[in-house]
Enzyme design. Structure first.
Site, PDB file in Angstrom:
ATOM      1  N   SER A 147       0.859  -1.195   0.000  1.00  0.00           N
ATOM      2  CA  SER A 147       0.000   0.000   0.000  1.00  0.00           C
ATOM      3  C   SER A 147       0.889   1.236   0.000  1.00  0.00           C
ATOM      4  O   SER A 147       2.025   1.192   0.499  1.00  0.00           O
ATOM      5  CB  SER A 147      -0.861   0.010   1.267  1.00  0.00           C
ATOM      6  OG  SER A 147      -1.481   1.269   1.430  1.00  0.00           O
ATOM      7  N   TYR A 160      -1.256  -0.837  10.426  1.00  0.00           N
ATOM      8  CA  TYR A 160      -1.555  -1.380   9.087  1.00  0.00           C
ATOM      9  C   TYR A 160      -0.442  -0.956   8.135  1.00  0.00           C
ATOM     10  O   TYR A 160       0.101  -1.770   7.387  1.00  0.00           O
ATOM     11  CB  TYR A 160      -2.920  -0.844   8.618  1.00  0.00           C
ATOM     12  CG  TYR A 160      -3.189  -1.022   7.138  1.00  0.00           C
ATOM     13  CD1 TYR A 160      -3.669  -2.232   6.650  1.00  0.00           C
ATOM     14  CD2 TYR A 160      -2.974   0.028   6.235  1.00  0.00           C
ATOM     15  CE1 TYR A 160      -3.918  -2.392   5.288  1.00  0.00           C
ATOM     16  CE2 TYR A 160      -3.216  -0.128   4.877  1.00  0.00           C
ATOM     17  CZ  TYR A 160      -3.691  -1.341   4.412  1.00  0.00           C
ATOM     18  OH  TYR A 160      -3.932  -1.498   3.067  1.00  0.00           O
TER      19      TYR A 160
END
Ligand code: NAP
Length: 255
Positions: A147, A160
């Site tokens: 990401s 995360y």
């Protein structure tokens, strides 16, 4: 509109995509399938698997669907066993599963949440590759899904982001271990409106702010991600391994 013929870079190949019954995973399965791959899709819920299989079959794609919660050892083993039983080998493996269960500061994140993030976002991918590697031969390829948050973990999803940073290192380490027969690369998506992203993109102000952080003035699409993942998985990228491709409309990442 003029019909554009899709390349057939995956004709005769077998592709496994985890977490692939909606969003980016389903987009990748569709792209690889339309380019000729036999595709194995999976996720936690049978209903989602069945519906996604039907969607892909309706496009003429050769597909099977298997339940696989990536943190479940038996599910992981079954995913690989059933794939090999049906197709005999694995040419492309896309590891796409992730969770983001909490939006708390790192210093306030419970140990159980830290464990879950590590387990689903990082550890399960390593364990899946341990099961899959013996069935991958010369010319095969692995793609992890990181990401943009892996480059600069945002405070609202710090842990995360840290797990996604770990995937950048995992890509390098596994590329070295699986060379020269198997290439291992990674895609770091920017923001794509999916169920996963609904928690933040559902807020109009946040969505506009994130669009404004791109150079292309828009969020990404699942098709944008699928195109980049298919490129890295294909022979077009045959001299690329250990790399991460940021697909984020020009959002700040790294030099
Ligand atoms: P999504 O549209 O919400 O789809 C998630 C998929 O994962 C579903 O098919 C879901 O099906 C499955 N799934 C969830 N937990 C699972 C588990 N433990 N084991 C197996 N399957 C599971 O999500 P997405 O936005 O496409 O995200 C896909 C990947 O892209 C993730 O790695 C995410 O971190 C990354 N990413 C997304 C964005 C974004 O803006 N969307 C940005 C950067 C990176 P079931 O419910 O049936 O399990």
């Amino acid at each position: 509109m003029e019909k554009v013929e899709m390349a057939k870079r995956f004709q005769g190949k077998v592709a496994v995509v985890t977490a692939s019954t909606q969003g980016i995973g389903l987009g990748v399965a569709e792209r690889l399938g339309l380019e000729g791959a036999s595709v194995v899709i999976s996720s936690r819920k049978q209903k989602n698997v069945d519906e996604a299989v039907e969607k892909l079959k309706a496009l003429g794609i050769d597909v099977i669907g298997i339940i696989c919660h990536v943190s479940n050892e038996q599910h992981r083993k079954n995913l690989i066993d059933k794939t090999v039983e049906k197709y005999g080998r694995i040419d492309v493996f896309v590891l796409n599963a992730a969770v983001n269960p909490s939006a708390t500061d790192l210093l306030k994140t419970k140990e159980s949440v830290l464990d879950k993030l590590w387990e689903i976002n990082v550890k399960s991918s390593i364990l899946l590759m341990q099961d899959a590697a013996p069935h991958m031969q010369k010319g095969s390829s692995v793609v992890f899904i990181s990401s943009i948050a892996g480059y600069q973990p945002p405070s609202a999803m710090a842990m995360y982001g840290v797990t996604k940073t770990a995937l950048l290192g995992l890509t390098k380490a596994l590329a070295a271990e699986m060379a020269p027969d198997t290439r291992v690369n990674c895609v770091a998506p920017g923001f794509v409106p999916t169920h996963f992203a609904q928690a933040f993109l559902g807020n109009d102000t946040v969505r506009k702010a994130l669009e404004g952080k791109t150079l292309l003035n828009r969020l990404g699409t699942t098709g944008n991600m699928a195109a980049a993942i298919a490129f890295l998985a294909s022979d077009d990228a045959s001299y690329i391994t250990g790399e991460t491709l940021v697909v984020a409309g020009g959002m700040a990442s790294r030099l």
